[in-house]
Design a protein around this motif. Structure first.
Motif, PDB file in Angstrom:
ATOM      1  N   TYR A   1       0.837  -1.195   0.000  1.00 26.65           N
ATOM      2  CA  TYR A   1       0.000   0.000   0.000  1.00 26.65           C
ATOM      3  C   TYR A   1       0.876   1.250   0.000  1.00 26.65           C
ATOM      4  O   TYR A   1       1.847   1.344   0.769  1.00 26.65           O
ATOM      5  N   THR A   2       0.520   2.204  -0.850  1.00 29.19           N
ATOM      6  CA  THR A   2       1.159   3.518  -0.827  1.00 29.19           C
ATOM      7  C   THR A   2       0.092   4.570  -1.093  1.00 29.19           C
ATOM      8  O   THR A   2      -0.814   4.352  -1.902  1.00 29.19           O
ATOM      9  N   ILE A   3       0.198   5.699  -0.389  1.00 28.77           N
ATOM     10  CA  ILE A   3      -0.774   6.777  -0.580  1.00 28.77           C
ATOM     11  C   ILE A   3      -0.365   7.701  -1.715  1.00 28.77           C
ATOM     12  O   ILE A   3      -1.146   8.558  -2.134  1.00 28.77           O
ATOM     13  N   TYR A   4       0.849   7.529  -2.235  1.00 28.37           N
ATOM     14  CA  TYR A   4       1.353   8.403  -3.306  1.00 28.37           C
ATOM     15  C   TYR A   4       1.101   7.730  -4.658  1.00 28.37           C
ATOM     16  O   TYR A   4       1.946   6.989  -5.171  1.00 28.37           O
ATOM     17  N   THR A   5      -0.094   7.997  -5.202  1.00 29.68           N
ATOM     18  CA  THR A   5      -0.486   7.381  -6.470  1.00 29.68           C
ATOM     19  C   THR A   5      -0.973   8.406  -7.486  1.00 29.68           C
ATOM     20  O   THR A   5      -1.462   8.029  -8.543  1.00 29.68           O
ATOM     21  N   ASP A   6      -0.814   9.694  -7.172  1.00 29.80           N
ATOM     22  CA  ASP A   6      -1.313  10.729  -8.083  1.00 29.80           C
ATOM     23  C   ASP A   6      -0.142  11.576  -8.576  1.00 29.80           C
ATOM     24  O   ASP A   6       0.721  11.103  -9.301  1.00 29.80           O
ATOM     25  N   LYS A   7      -0.078  12.851  -8.146  1.00 27.20           N
ATOM     26  CA  LYS A   7       0.999  13.732  -8.603  1.00 27.20           C
ATOM     27  C   LYS A   7       2.364  13.256  -8.103  1.00 27.20           C
ATOM     28  O   LYS A   7       3.362  13.381  -8.818  1.00 27.20           O
ATOM     29  N   LEU A   8       2.412  12.758  -6.883  1.00 28.05           N
ATOM     30  CA  LEU A   8       3.671  12.282  -6.304  1.00 28.05           C
ATOM     31  C   LEU A   8       3.766  10.757  -6.414  1.00 28.05           C
ATOM     32  O   LEU A   8       4.195  10.081  -5.488  1.00 28.05           O
TER      33      LEU A   8
ATOM     34  N   THR B   1      -9.693   3.655   6.803  1.00 21.02           N
ATOM     35  CA  THR B   1      -8.993   3.081   5.655  1.00 21.02           C
ATOM     36  C   THR B   1      -7.927   2.082   6.102  1.00 21.02           C
ATOM     37  O   THR B   1      -7.813   0.984   5.543  1.00 21.02           O
ATOM     38  N   VAL B   2      -7.160   2.439   7.117  1.00 20.51           N
ATOM     39  CA  VAL B   2      -6.090   1.553   7.594  1.00 20.51           C
ATOM     40  C   VAL B   2      -6.674   0.261   8.167  1.00 20.51           C
ATOM     41  O   VAL B   2      -6.203  -0.846   7.862  1.00 20.51           O
ATOM     42  N   LEU B   3      -7.712   0.380   9.000  1.00 21.46           N
ATOM     43  CA  LEU B   3      -8.296  -0.804   9.626  1.00 21.46           C
ATOM     44  C   LEU B   3      -8.935  -1.725   8.588  1.00 21.46           C
ATOM     45  O   LEU B   3      -8.837  -2.952   8.689  1.00 21.46           O
ATOM     46  N   GLN B   4      -9.601  -1.141   7.600  1.00 25.40           N
ATOM     47  CA  GLN B   4     -10.237  -1.961   6.564  1.00 25.40           C
ATOM     48  C   GLN B   4      -9.197  -2.596   5.637  1.00 25.40           C
ATOM     49  O   GLN B   4      -9.263  -3.795   5.333  1.00 25.40           O
ATOM     50  N   ALA B   5      -8.231  -1.789   5.178  1.00 26.43           N
ATOM     51  CA  ALA B   5      -7.254  -2.292   4.217  1.00 26.43           C
ATOM     52  C   ALA B   5      -6.334  -3.345   4.825  1.00 26.43           C
ATOM     53  O   ALA B   5      -5.872  -4.254   4.122  1.00 26.43           O
ATOM     54  N   SER B   6      -6.066  -3.251   6.113  1.00 25.05           N
ATOM     55  CA  SER B   6      -5.146  -4.199   6.745  1.00 25.05           C
ATOM     56  C   SER B   6      -5.754  -5.588   6.906  1.00 25.05           C
ATOM     57  O   SER B   6      -5.035  -6.554   7.179  1.00 25.05           O
ATOM     58  N   ARG B   7      -7.065  -5.704   6.729  1.00 24.84           N
ATOM     59  CA  ARG B   7      -7.728  -6.998   6.935  1.00 24.84           C
ATOM     60  C   ARG B   7      -8.377  -7.521   5.655  1.00 24.84           C
ATOM     61  O   ARG B   7      -9.365  -8.249   5.709  1.00 24.84           O
TER      62      ARG B   7
ATOM     63  N   CYS C   1      -0.915  -0.792  -4.747  1.00 24.69           N
ATOM     64  CA  CYS C   1      -2.085   0.051  -4.961  1.00 24.69           C
ATOM     65  C   CYS C   1      -2.266   1.012  -3.789  1.00 24.69           C
ATOM     66  O   CYS C   1      -1.580   0.909  -2.766  1.00 24.69           O
ATOM     67  N   ASN C   2      -3.193   1.938  -3.963  1.00 22.59           N
ATOM     68  CA  ASN C   2      -3.611   2.828  -2.885  1.00 22.59           C
ATOM     69  C   ASN C   2      -4.610   2.075  -2.016  1.00 22.59           C
ATOM     70  O   ASN C   2      -5.522   1.427  -2.536  1.00 22.59           O
ATOM     71  N   PRO C   3      -4.484   2.130  -0.681  1.00 20.42           N
ATOM     72  CA  PRO C   3      -5.413   1.368   0.174  1.00 20.42           C
ATOM     73  C   PRO C   3      -6.866   1.756  -0.017  1.00 20.42           C
ATOM     74  O   PRO C   3      -7.766   0.946   0.245  1.00 20.42           O
ATOM     75  N   ASN C   4      -7.137   2.976  -0.477  1.00 17.91           N
ATOM     76  CA  ASN C   4      -8.520   3.394  -0.688  1.00 17.91           C
ATOM     77  C   ASN C   4      -9.208   2.591  -1.780  1.00 17.91           C
ATOM     78  O   ASN C   4     -10.442   2.513  -1.810  1.00 17.91           O
ATOM     79  N   LEU C   5      -8.437   1.996  -2.693  1.00 18.20           N
ATOM     80  CA  LEU C   5      -9.030   1.269  -3.805  1.00 18.20           C
ATOM     81  C   LEU C   5      -9.574  -0.096  -3.407  1.00 18.20           C
ATOM     82  O   LEU C   5     -10.438  -0.644  -4.095  1.00 18.20           O
ATOM     83  N   VAL C   6      -9.068  -0.655  -2.314  1.00 18.84           N
ATOM     84  CA  VAL C   6      -9.450  -2.032  -1.958  1.00 18.84           C
ATOM     85  C   VAL C   6      -9.942  -2.158  -0.521  1.00 18.84           C
ATOM     86  O   VAL C   6     -10.119  -3.270  -0.027  1.00 18.84           O
ATOM     87  N   LYS C   7     -10.164  -1.033   0.159  1.00 18.85           N
ATOM     88  CA  LYS C   7     -10.479  -1.112   1.588  1.00 18.85           C
ATOM     89  C   LYS C   7     -11.827  -1.766   1.861  1.00 18.85           C
ATOM     90  O   LYS C   7     -12.066  -2.268   2.961  1.00 18.85           O
ATOM     91  N   THR C   8     -12.748  -1.741   0.905  1.00 18.32           N
ATOM     92  CA  THR C   8     -14.046  -2.391   1.079  1.00 18.32           C
ATOM     93  C   THR C   8     -14.420  -3.149  -0.190  1.00 18.32           C
ATOM     94  O   THR C   8     -14.050  -2.756  -1.292  1.00 18.32           O
ATOM     95  N   GLY C   9     -15.148  -4.237   0.001  1.00 15.24           N
ATOM     96  CA  GLY C   9     -15.727  -4.948  -1.129  1.00 15.24           C
ATOM     97  C   GLY C   9     -14.845  -5.983  -1.795  1.00 15.24           C
ATOM     98  O   GLY C   9     -15.298  -6.692  -2.684  1.00 15.24           O
TER      99      GLY C   9
END
Length: 390
Positions: free
Chosen positions: A113-120, A194-200, A166-174
């Motif tokens: 997981y990385t949060i830098y997936t856009d400009k950076l 986001t952290v709690l959902q993505a980590s599991r 990927c960014n954790p926001n993309l897979v945190k649910t569903g």
């Protein structure tokens, strides 16, 4: 029998190289001092966001120029020149590579997981480093529509994917990512949800293998401050839900010496002695992969085993009340009382219910509904009696 395997959370404190630490510290101090001076002069509008973003990104983006240039300023507040050559890797990236190699060698897959997936964007750099090491790394982008992301993941797995970035926001649910039993947070962001959902994503019923989650952060950088704040937010969030167990990020929190912290510690210590520790995460902190201890992990029962158990219990009767008697009860060798209780619970949860046949019963169909009873009339108040509710 176990419904879930072990779950480990490890906080990784990455020590910067001496040259890297010196350059990053100077850059952060320069832009923070410039922000403070601008705020004293009354021209600090909109500086906090760009300054903090650059300070947090500096250690991870040190392979290129890191420029802190807010919109309302004529010139940059600070510039960090590349710390390493283009073909060299940073210390956290080295940990990522070592972890990926170990995971693949053990037959496991790694989710990064990385949060830098856009400009950076850092996903392309991470993918290049892993591919140059002979690993099949794929990047899940936000351009992949939500409704086909699960199928996209299955397609790349069938194509030989070993590492997913990927960014954790993309897979945190569903999404259920059972194949990725190792998870590495290169950064966490600020959302506890986001952290709690993505980590599991892979730790759920049906997972047989132990799940390992790693949170990596550079020491002596603003990343450590952000990680500590995130750990405190998660701790408070868990306590609000009645969960006082430790997490991997608990190691990022320095001991609180105030009265409130002491009272909470006393309350937690009391509750810790009476609660069930069966599903607590195995936690710890390391500074290098060689310190990682996996000896206390355990697996879970397969879904085929659970299905066979449920099929064997279909003929049993299940009532609404579950009673567990443990006094003077003998347990067969190799089994525990928890095994028996788990089997009974599964049988009750998954036992098919008989279909209702009320609409096929002629007796019930022809039965007349009983006449409704008229409500009794309210008594009138007696003479001289004051009715307060009239």
């Amino acid at each position: 029998m176990r419904l879930l395997p072990s779950y480990r959370e490890v906080f990784v404190k990455i020590q910067q190289a001496e040259y890297q630490e010196q350059k990053v510290t100077e850059f952060c101090k320069t832009i923070l001092d410039a922000m403070k001076q601008a705020m004293r002069n009354g021209v600090g509008k909109g500086l906090i966001g760009p300054v903090m973003s650059a300070a947090l990104y500096a250690a991870d983006g040190g392979y290129q120029d890191v420029v802190c240039h807010p919109k309302w300023h004529d010139k940059p507040l600070g510039v960090l020149k590349p710390i390493v050559a283009p073909d060299e890797i940073l210390e956290k990236e080295q940990f990522m590579l070592d972890l990926a190699r170990r995971s693949v060698s053990e037959g496991r897959k790694l989710l990064i997981y990385t949060i830098y997936t856009d400009k950076l964007d850092l996903t392309g750099r991470y993918q290049r480093i892993l591919r140059e090491a002979g690993l099949d790394a794929r990047v899940l982008k936000a351009s992949v529509p939500t409704e086909i992301r699960e199928q996209w993941v299955q397609d790349v797995l069938a194509d030989g994917c070993e590492v997913l970035i990927c960014n954790p926001n993309l897979v945190k649910t569903g999404l259920d990512l059972f194949e990725f039993t190792d998870i590495l947070f290169m950064q966490t962001g600020y959302s506890t949800d986001t952290v709690l959902q993505a980590s599991r994503r892979s730790w759920r019923i049906g997972q047989e293998n132990p799940v390992r989650v790693y949170y990596a952060s550079y020491e002596q950088t603003p990343q450590m401050v952000a990680m500590s704040l995130m750990a405190k937010k998660i701790m408070v969030s868990n306590q609000a839900k009645g969960n006082i167990s430790q997490t991997g990020l608990s190691n990022a929190i320095e001991d609180d010496e105030d009265e409130t912290g002491s009272m909470m510690a006393i309350a937690n210590q009391f509750l810790d002695g009476i609660r069930d520790h069966a599903h607590d995460a195995i936690t710890g902190a390391i500074s290098r992969l060689s310190e990682d201890d996996c000896t206390h992990e355990f697996t879970a029962s397969s879904m085929s085993t659970l299905q066979a158990l449920m099929q064997s219990r279909h003929g049993t009767t299940c009532t609404a009340t579950v009673e567990v008697v443990v006094e003077n009860q003998t347990v067969p060798s190799g089994r525990t009382l928890l095994d028996d209780f788990t089997e009974d619970l599964l049988a009750g949860l998954f036992k098919p219910q008989p279909l209702s046949t009320r609409h096929n019963s002629p007796e019930k169909a022809s039965a007349k509904k009983p006449a409704k009873r008229k409500p009794a009339p309210m008594p009138k108040p007696q003479s001289g009696f004051l009715d307060l509710f009239a």
